[in-house]
Enzyme design. Structure first.
Site, PDB file in Angstrom:
ATOM      1  N   ASP A 154       0.847  -1.188   0.000  1.00 51.61           N
ATOM      2  CA  ASP A 154       0.000   0.000   0.000  1.00 51.61           C
ATOM      3  C   ASP A 154       0.888   1.245   0.000  1.00 51.61           C
ATOM      4  O   ASP A 154       1.896   1.321   0.698  1.00 51.61           O
ATOM      5  CB  ASP A 154      -0.912  -0.015   1.234  1.00 51.61           C
ATOM      6  CG  ASP A 154      -2.071   0.955   1.110  1.00 51.61           C
ATOM      7  OD1 ASP A 154      -3.222   0.492   1.004  1.00 51.61           O
ATOM      8  OD2 ASP A 154      -1.828   2.195   1.113  1.00 51.61           O
ATOM      9  N   ASN A 200     -13.124  -3.227   2.438  1.00 55.04           N
ATOM     10  CA  ASN A 200     -14.090  -2.151   2.604  1.00 55.04           C
ATOM     11  C   ASN A 200     -15.058  -2.135   1.426  1.00 55.04           C
ATOM     12  O   ASN A 200     -14.646  -2.342   0.285  1.00 55.04           O
ATOM     13  CB  ASN A 200     -13.363  -0.799   2.675  1.00 55.04           C
ATOM     14  CG  ASN A 200     -12.437  -0.707   3.879  1.00 55.04           C
ATOM     15  OD1 ASN A 200     -12.747  -1.220   4.943  1.00 55.04           O
ATOM     16  ND2 ASN A 200     -11.296  -0.066   3.699  1.00 55.04           N
ATOM     17  N   HIS A 231     -10.304  -5.276  -3.172  1.00 54.51           N
ATOM     18  CA  HIS A 231      -8.960  -5.537  -2.668  1.00 54.51           C
ATOM     19  C   HIS A 231      -9.043  -5.921  -1.206  1.00 54.51           C
ATOM     20  O   HIS A 231      -9.864  -5.401  -0.458  1.00 54.51           O
ATOM     21  CB  HIS A 231      -8.057  -4.310  -2.831  1.00 54.51           C
ATOM     22  CG  HIS A 231      -8.673  -3.024  -2.363  1.00 54.51           C
ATOM     23  ND1 HIS A 231      -9.599  -2.332  -3.123  1.00 54.51           N
ATOM     24  CD2 HIS A 231      -8.533  -2.324  -1.228  1.00 54.51           C
ATOM     25  CE1 HIS A 231      -9.980  -1.251  -2.466  1.00 54.51           C
ATOM     26  NE2 HIS A 231      -9.366  -1.230  -1.302  1.00 54.51           N
ATOM     27  N   MET A 232      -8.159  -6.817  -0.832  1.00 57.73           N
ATOM     28  CA  MET A 232      -8.029  -7.218   0.560  1.00 57.73           C
ATOM     29  C   MET A 232      -6.815  -6.522   1.148  1.00 57.73           C
ATOM     30  O   MET A 232      -5.696  -6.686   0.659  1.00 57.73           O
ATOM     31  CB  MET A 232      -7.879  -8.742   0.642  1.00 57.73           C
ATOM     32  CG  MET A 232      -7.778  -9.265   2.055  1.00 57.73           C
ATOM     33  SD  MET A 232      -7.833 -11.059   2.050  1.00 57.73           S
ATOM     34  CE  MET A 232      -9.583 -11.332   1.817  1.00 57.73           C
ATOM     35  N   HIS A 233      -7.046  -5.727   2.196  1.00 63.17           N
ATOM     36  CA  HIS A 233      -5.929  -5.150   2.946  1.00 63.17           C
ATOM     37  C   HIS A 233      -5.352  -6.254   3.831  1.00 63.17           C
ATOM     38  O   HIS A 233      -6.088  -6.910   4.575  1.00 63.17           O
ATOM     39  CB  HIS A 233      -6.411  -4.020   3.863  1.00 63.17           C
ATOM     40  CG  HIS A 233      -6.971  -2.828   3.161  1.00 63.17           C
ATOM     41  ND1 HIS A 233      -6.245  -1.667   2.957  1.00 63.17           N
ATOM     42  CD2 HIS A 233      -8.199  -2.593   2.637  1.00 63.17           C
ATOM     43  CE1 HIS A 233      -7.004  -0.778   2.337  1.00 63.17           C
ATOM     44  NE2 HIS A 233      -8.195  -1.307   2.131  1.00 63.17           N
TER      45      HIS A 233
HETATM   46  P1  5GP Z   1      -9.803   1.440   0.287  1.00 61.64           P
HETATM   47  O1  5GP Z   1      -9.881   2.777   0.966  1.00 61.64           O
HETATM   48  O2  5GP Z   1     -10.509   1.477  -1.055  1.00 61.64           O
HETATM   49  O3  5GP Z   1     -10.258   0.285   1.138  1.00 61.64           O
HETATM   50  O4  5GP Z   1      -8.266   1.154   0.041  1.00 61.64           O
HETATM   51  C1  5GP Z   1      -7.550   1.737  -1.025  1.00 61.64           C
HETATM   52  C2  5GP Z   1      -6.083   1.648  -0.649  1.00 61.64           C
HETATM   53  O5  5GP Z   1      -5.335   1.906  -1.823  1.00 61.64           O
HETATM   54  C3  5GP Z   1      -5.652   2.675   0.392  1.00 61.64           C
HETATM   55  O6  5GP Z   1      -5.094   2.006   1.523  1.00 61.64           O
HETATM   56  C4  5GP Z   1      -4.633   3.528  -0.348  1.00 61.64           C
HETATM   57  O7  5GP Z   1      -3.540   3.928   0.472  1.00 61.64           O
HETATM   58  C5  5GP Z   1      -4.175   2.609  -1.467  1.00 61.64           C
HETATM   59  N1  5GP Z   1      -3.725   3.304  -2.670  1.00 61.64           N
HETATM   60  C6  5GP Z   1      -4.326   4.363  -3.271  1.00 61.64           C
HETATM   61  N2  5GP Z   1      -3.657   4.733  -4.371  1.00 61.64           N
HETATM   62  C7  5GP Z   1      -2.599   3.870  -4.479  1.00 61.64           C
HETATM   63  C8  5GP Z   1      -1.529   3.747  -5.427  1.00 61.64           C
HETATM   64  O8  5GP Z   1      -1.402   4.481  -6.408  1.00 61.64           O
HETATM   65  N3  5GP Z   1      -0.619   2.758  -5.195  1.00 61.64           N
HETATM   66  C9  5GP Z   1      -0.720   1.903  -4.128  1.00 61.64           C
HETATM   67  N4  5GP Z   1       0.228   0.972  -3.999  1.00 61.64           N
HETATM   68  N5  5GP Z   1      -1.710   1.992  -3.221  1.00 61.64           N
HETATM   69  C10 5GP Z   1      -2.644   2.964  -3.398  1.00 61.64           C
END
Ligand code: 5GP
Ligand code: ZN
Length: 113
Positions: free
Chosen positions: A29, A86, A99-101
């Site tokens: 991330d 999420n 996506h899975m964190h």
């Molecule tokens: P969400 O908020 O949709 O559950 O998670 C999206 C995740 O994507 C966030 O933790 C954010 O930091 C990550 N993210 C956003 N843009 C990028 C990117 O350009 N590259 C990477 N590696 N992660 C990203």
């Protein structure tokens, strides 16, 4: 398709990739919320958890399986970790490709915020 994670999958945008197979990609991330914070994504574009179809069930299982594989490979599986997916606005989703964190390296509180 104008999707950030599809662009990472297609190598149009760089990312720190930690795992890849025919169906799944995992990368660090860009804004980690824990010492270890990876995202495990299907190569197939699925916008939200609500869009998973019956034909995707094995693929979704592979996300979880890959997360556990990475935790074991990187040595934090026994200490423990947190996986989070999420969904939509109130769930905190900001990128509309599921996506899975996978987070580790510290203790997590419960309930999640
Ligand atoms: P969400 O908020 O949709 O559950 O998670 C999206 C995740 O994507 C966030 O933790 C954010 O930091 C990550 N993210 C956003 N843009 C990028 C990117 O350009 N590259 C990477 N590696 N992660 C990203
Ligand atoms: Zn996508």
């Amino acid at each position: 398709m104008d999707c950030l994670f599809c662009k990472i999958i297609n190598r149009e945008i760089p990312a720190d990739i930690v795992y890849e197979d025919d169906d799944v990609l995992a990368f660090n991330d860009i804004d980690p919320k824990a010492p270890i914070h990876m995202l495990v994504v299907p190569k197939k574009h699925i916008a939200t958890l609500n869009d998973i179809e019956e034909g995707d069930l094995a693929l979704v299982g592979r996300l979880q399986y890959t997360a556990a594989h990475l935790a074991k490979e990187q040595g934090f599986a026994d200490d423990g970790y947190r996986v989070v997916m999420n969904c939509n606005d109130q769930g905190g989703q900001t990128v509309y490709h599921i996506h899975m964190h996978l987070m580790g390296g510290r203790r997590f509180t419960w309930p999640a915020g």
